[in-house]
Each structure stands twice: as C-alpha cells, then as structure tokens.
Design an enzyme around this catalytic site. Structure first.
Site, mmCIF file in Angstrom:
data_model
loop_
_atom_site.group_PDB
_atom_site.id
_atom_site.type_symbol
_atom_site.label_atom_id
_atom_site.label_comp_id
_atom_site.label_asym_id
_atom_site.label_seq_id
_atom_site.Cartn_x
_atom_site.Cartn_y
_atom_site.Cartn_z
ATOM 1 C CD GLU A 110 79.670 42.937 32.977
ATOM 2 O OE1 GLU A 110 78.991 43.095 33.930
ATOM 3 O OE2 GLU A 110 80.685 41.892 33.482
ATOM 4 C CB THR A 116 81.665 39.273 36.744
ATOM 5 O OG1 THR A 116 80.936 40.429 35.990
ATOM 6 C CG2 THR A 116 82.451 38.580 35.467
ATOM 7 C CG HIS A 118 80.397 46.817 34.199
ATOM 8 N ND1 HIS A 118 79.962 47.654 35.120
ATOM 9 C CD2 HIS A 118 80.854 45.733 34.668
ATOM 10 C CE1 HIS A 118 79.902 46.944 36.115
ATOM 11 N NE2 HIS A 118 80.869 45.982 36.196
ATOM 12 C CG ASP A 125 78.387 38.719 33.513
ATOM 13 O OD1 ASP A 125 77.524 39.277 33.102
ATOM 14 O OD2 ASP A 125 79.651 39.349 33.861
ATOM 15 C CG HIS A 126 76.197 39.940 36.336
ATOM 16 N ND1 HIS A 126 75.747 41.077 36.167
ATOM 17 C CD2 HIS A 126 77.575 39.841 36.408
ATOM 18 C CE1 HIS A 126 76.999 42.044 35.866
ATOM 19 N NE2 HIS A 126 78.044 41.344 36.187
#
Length: 624
Positions: free
Chosen positions: A254, A296, A411, A470-471
């Site tokens: 994440e 995600t 996150h 993921d990003h």
C-alpha cells in the site's frame, strides 16, 4: 446623490458574481493548477462565468419572485457543494471528481478516518456566498433587487452568456488544441473550461461510454490484435517456467513509493528489511505505477489484465461485468488454487463482484480474519496480524496456490498507535509527509515477519514471491515538504520520477539482481505468467516480460505522461533524464502518438467489452 438613482444589483447577477469570485479563489488556494502564461491565467479566471450565467439565468424564465429566489439559493448551494466535493477529493487524491467516482458509494463508509483528517470548520468558507445571498434577501439593502428582467433584458442576458461560452472555448482551443478530444488530463480540462463545464463534459463522456458497449462488435478487435501482435515480447528462455508448479504469492504494498528504498530519516533506515531482501531478489528500480482514480483497484486491474485502467472512475466499479482474460484465470487453468486476501469489507472497490469476473476461486476478506480494536488502526487491520493470520490460511490451501495479498496500514493519513512507531517522524511543516515514513517503516517490519513466518511454515522455499507498490502515497499537494526531503524542487520531471514504486520478485534458488529497465504495472501479467510457465502469445495485453532482452525501456502513465530510457514527457514538456532539464520536444515526439494510440486501444477494449468477442474470432486460433 440620490441612492435611489443608483442601479440596483439583481439577485441573479449577485449570485453569479459571488460564486464566480469564490470559484477563482478556490482554484488558486485549494487546487494545484499550474499556470504557465498570462493567457492561461485569464482563461482560468473567466471560465466559471459563462456556466454560472446560464445556470442562474434559468431563473429568469420563472415568473414568480419567490420561485426564482428559491431556485437561485438552491442552485448556489448545489454548485458550492460540487465545488467543495472537488476540494475534499483533491485533498485526498490530488484529482477532480468524475461521475463514476460518485457511484462508488460502497467505499464511502470506510473513508471516515481519512475524511476527518482533511475536513475542518474553516471549510464553511466554501458556502460563504450562499450565506451572503440569504442575508441580502433577508435584509434587502437598497442597492439589491429581487425583481425580474424585462423580455429585452433577458434576451440580452442570454446573448452575453452565449458569447462568453464561445469566447472561453475559443481561447481554450487556441491555448490547448483538441482539448476535448485528445486530453487525458482532468486538470487541463478544469484549467481551460472550468469546474462546472468539466462536470457537464464528464456526464457526456459517461453517456458516450455507456453507449459504446451496446454498439461494439468484434470487428474492432482487428487493429488492436495486430498492434498487440506487433509488439509481443518473447519470454527469456532461462526465466520462462522457472516458477512452474511453485506457489505464487503476490503482495500489493500500500502506497509504497520507491524513493524510500535505501533511504534514511533521522539517520535510521526507513526500509531495513526490504533493503536486505532486494539483495537476494530481482529488484526493478525503474518500475512505475500506472493507476488513476481507481488507485489500489487500478493496480489490481493492471496486474490481472495488462490493460490500462480508465481515466475516469475505477474499472472495478464501472465495468465489473465485462469479459476478461485474466492472469488469475490462466493460473486456475494451470491447476492453481487462486485466492485473494484482504482484511477489509469484501465490497470495498466492488472486489466481491470483480473478483468473480476475474476468476478468483476464494476471497479471504473481513469475516476470515479476527479483527479487533487492538489489532486495528486507521483503515482497519494492521499489517503484522494480517500477515500472521494469512499465513495460517495459506497452510490450509490446496497446493500449488496463488494468492494476492493487499496491505492496509501504510494508507493515508498514515496514523499509527504509539507502540508501532519504530522511527521518529520526519521534521517538516507537513504532518502527512512526516508520518508517512513511520507507517512505511511499520510495513517493512510486517514484511520481515511475514517472510520469517513463510520460512517457518515451509512455504518460503516453494513459493515465488512478488512484491510491488500499488500507487503513490505522497501526492503533489505535498511538494513543499518533498522538496525539503529530496533537497531539490519538485518539477514535473521529479514528480514523474516519484511515481516509481518498488517491484521485487523473489525466486527460490536465484541470486539477487537489480534491473533498471523502464517498466510499469502493465508488465506484471506477462512477466508473472512467463515465470510460472504460462504462454501469453495469444493474449490481448499491452505489457511485456520485463526479464526479456526484447523489453523496451518505455512505459506510459495513465494521464498521458511517458518515460523512455533517456527522456520523460511531463507537463507537456520533454525532459532529459541526465540533466533533469527541459530539452527539445523532438526527442519525445516519436512516442506521443504511440502513447495516445495505446491508451485509446485499451479504453476501447474496456468500454466496448471487446474481449467477449475474442473467443469467437479467428485471431486467437490463427498460427502466431
């Protein structure tokens, strides 16, 4: 002077002026809209006005003062709410709202903690004009009027509004040719046609995309199939099938960006475990995330399909009923027990529906984990207990299995319990950036424990392990603090380089190696397929095997930026990687049409659900 002789300001004009000025202030203070010249500033300043005059002008068609007044107040509130919604969304995602995002209601209930971190009492400003209008109506100052226009005045009003629309569009088209047909950049649209007109255009695009599936047929696959075949990348002979019959464990890390790898904060390593683990794994340090609004879920879509996500909304929501040709289905066909593991609500990002479409046999979601207040923070279950409980599930799975694991702790807004803070925060004026390093450090510790658990369970030596970011975690809203950390200005070039995320592939018995090819998440499906001995020659995919010598140093970001071996196209400029300075556009020009074509081909596949026709055509049966 007799005050009665001063022309009175009608309610409609006052409402338009207040919302116009407020919108421009919001542009300058709440969005990071890059202005390069005076003309762009003029366009930005004037672009809300034509829409506001039209929408409030509808009130002129109402005969009763009371109805017209009510309409203007309600309209002013709704438009203010839309503007404010964009502000909140921008704070969180560094992007503007789209219609598909508004239908992702199953995600909203999980956003509480994040929303509370970005919404405050000062946000009442975004409704100040509505409050002022109500006050004017209540106290009726002498210079203010609720009366209607004459027929001639109404005609003149709409002529002026229409002229402003065409004037705005003309300036926008001169500044950015083919603005409404070839742009992938929502900021560009807002900058040139305004927030409100942008949403009208977005509704048009949504209607158009809904019609595309109904009108699509298999003939559209011919050009796409020819393009894919022409760009097919042969697998590396030594790496093909090296993981055959082994378990496949994929970890979506994440919000993990590559700049934290081998970096320090306050003299301490941010990722001590990963720094060691990449020494015994294949590590790709020029690997980019290619996600858009789906974040995600977009990275999952790229992983499974080697298609680009959509520029608006998330494919997981908008096209979950499509026919796909996924990595998961291929693994299932090759005898794997295919699973996904995420200790969150199964409906988040519409995963329960989309995973069925992608062919997952089992989704381990919230009910499969023991989640308590003690082992949760921010968005849900902490990574350390998530990995611990997931390994227990793996022990019970039929072998060989494949599983995709989605972490959660790192996150936004990057909060941790005190006992989980293993390093001190970074010291800047930006709390988000300061905390980010702490949650990254926690995730790194969770990954270390996870690998140790795999070793103790006997799963490690018989599993191919793929870890990827993921990003991004830190958006461009935090460029000031990032400039401080990096020690240089965050230009469009630097911002693009910050979109690199780690890709780590551990294959039992293989020595570690750093590979610096330019690559992206679009390459995950063919790369993993080939490692597991699965041929992809007949697949519709836009990525290629990153282990292959044929793999080109080139990757495309969803917003139209692209990266080659020596150059980066960003901010509508061509940048030299060595100097990090703007260079001649001729070096990037050869890749621009290819970028547009590839994104458009991918969009056609998704919007038209074209893969439903693939089995029925001759393409897949022909000799390759």
């Amino acid at each position: 002077m007799n005050i009665n002789k001063i022309p009175k300001v009608p309610l409609i004009i006052m409402a338009s002026l207040l919302l116009w000025i407020k919108t421009y202030i919001v542009y300058k203070t709440s969005f990071d809209i890059k202005i390069e010249n005076t003309m762009q500033e003029i366009i930005l300043f004037m672009n809300p006005l034509s829409f506001l005059l039209f929408i409030f002008g509808i009130g002129l068609l109402m005969k009763k003062d009371k109805s017209r007044t009510r309409y203007i107040i309600i309209t002013s509130f709704i438009l203010s709410f839309i503007l404010y919604g964009n502000v909140v969304f921008y704070r969180f995602f560094d992007d503007f709202l789209t219609l598909p995002v508004l239908f992702q209601t199953s995600n909203f209930s999980d956003l509480g903690g994040s929303a509370s971190a970005i919404i405050g009492w000062k946000d009442l400003f975004y409704f100040a004009d509505v409050i002022l209008l109500i006050a004017f109506i209540k106290f009726m100052p002498k210079w203010f009027s609720l009366k209607n226009y004459s027929r001639a005045s109404r005609r003149a009003y709409f002529l002026v509004a229409t002229a402003l629309v065409f004037f705005n569009l003309g300036l926008a088209e001169s500044e950015r040719p083919q603005l409404l047909t070839r742009t992938f950049d929502r900021e560009m649209l807002v900058k040139n046609i305004g927030t409100y007109n942008y949403h009208i255009y977005d509704i048009f695009l949504q209607s158009k995309s809904s019609a595309q599936r109904a009108l699509a047929d298999g003939s559209e696959l011919a050009d796409i199939d020819n393009y894919v075949r022409a760009n097919y990348i042969q697998p590396d002979d030594e790496m093909f099938g090296i993981g055959k019959d082994k378990n496949l464990i994929i970890v979506s890390m994440e919000s993990l960006q590559n700049f934290v790898i081998n970096s320090k904060v306050n003299g301490e390593e941010v990722t001590p475990f990963l720094n060691d683990f990449i020494g015994e794994s294949y590590y790709f340090d020029n690997f980019y995330h290619q996600t858009q609004q789906g974040k995600t879920s977009d990275s999952e879509f790229l992983l499974d399909n080697s298609l680009y996500p959509l520029n608006r909304g998330a494919v997981f929501f908008t096209h979950s009923g499509n026919q796909f040709d996924s990595l998961t289905e291929k693994l299932d066909e090759n005898g794997y027990f295919t699973t996904a593991m995420h200790a969150n609500n199964k409906s988040f990002w519409n995963r329960d529906i989309m995973y069925d479409s992608l062919g997952y046999e089992r989704f381990y979601s919230l009910p499969d984990y023991e989640v308590t207040e003690e082992n949760s923070v921010n968005w849900g279950m902490k990574d350390i207990p998530f990995f611990e409980q997931s390994v227990e599930h793996m022990k019970e799975m039929p072998k060989p299995f494949s599983t995709k694991m989605i972490t959660l702790t790192n996150h936004y807004p990057f909060t941790l319990d005190e006992e989980d803070k293993m390093i001190d925060p970074y010291t800047s004026n930006d709390g988000t950036v300061n905390r980010y390093f702490q949650t990254v450090r926690y995730m790194d510790e969770a990954l270390k424990n996870f690998i140790n658990d795999l070793k103790e369970s006997g799963l490690y030596e018989n599993s191919v392990i793929v870890m990827y970011g993921d990003h991004y975690g830190i958006s461009e809203n935090h460029n000031t603090a990032m400039s401080q950390y990096l020690g240089k200005e965050v230009t469009p070039f630097v911002s693009t380089q910050l979109q690199r995320v780690p890709l780590i592939i551990h294959v039992p018995g293989q020595e570690g190696k750093t590979i610096s090819k330019v690559s992206g998440q679009i390459d995950l499906k063919p790369t993993i397929s080939h490692l597991m001995g699965i041929e992809t020659k007949k697949d519709i995919q836009f990525g290629g095997d990153v282990f292959s010598e044929q793999h080109e140093d080139f990757t495309i970001l969803r917003d139209g930026r692209f990266i080659t071996k020596d150059y980066v196209y960003a901010g509508e400029k061509c940048w030299d990687k060595d100097t990090e300075k703007i260079t001649d556009m001729k070096y990037c020009e050869p890749f621009k049409d290819r970028t547009t074509q590839e994104l458009e081909y991918s969009d056609k596949i998704i919007y038209g659900d074209l893969l439903r026709f693939y089995e029925e055509t001759e393409y897949r049966d022909e000799d390759q």
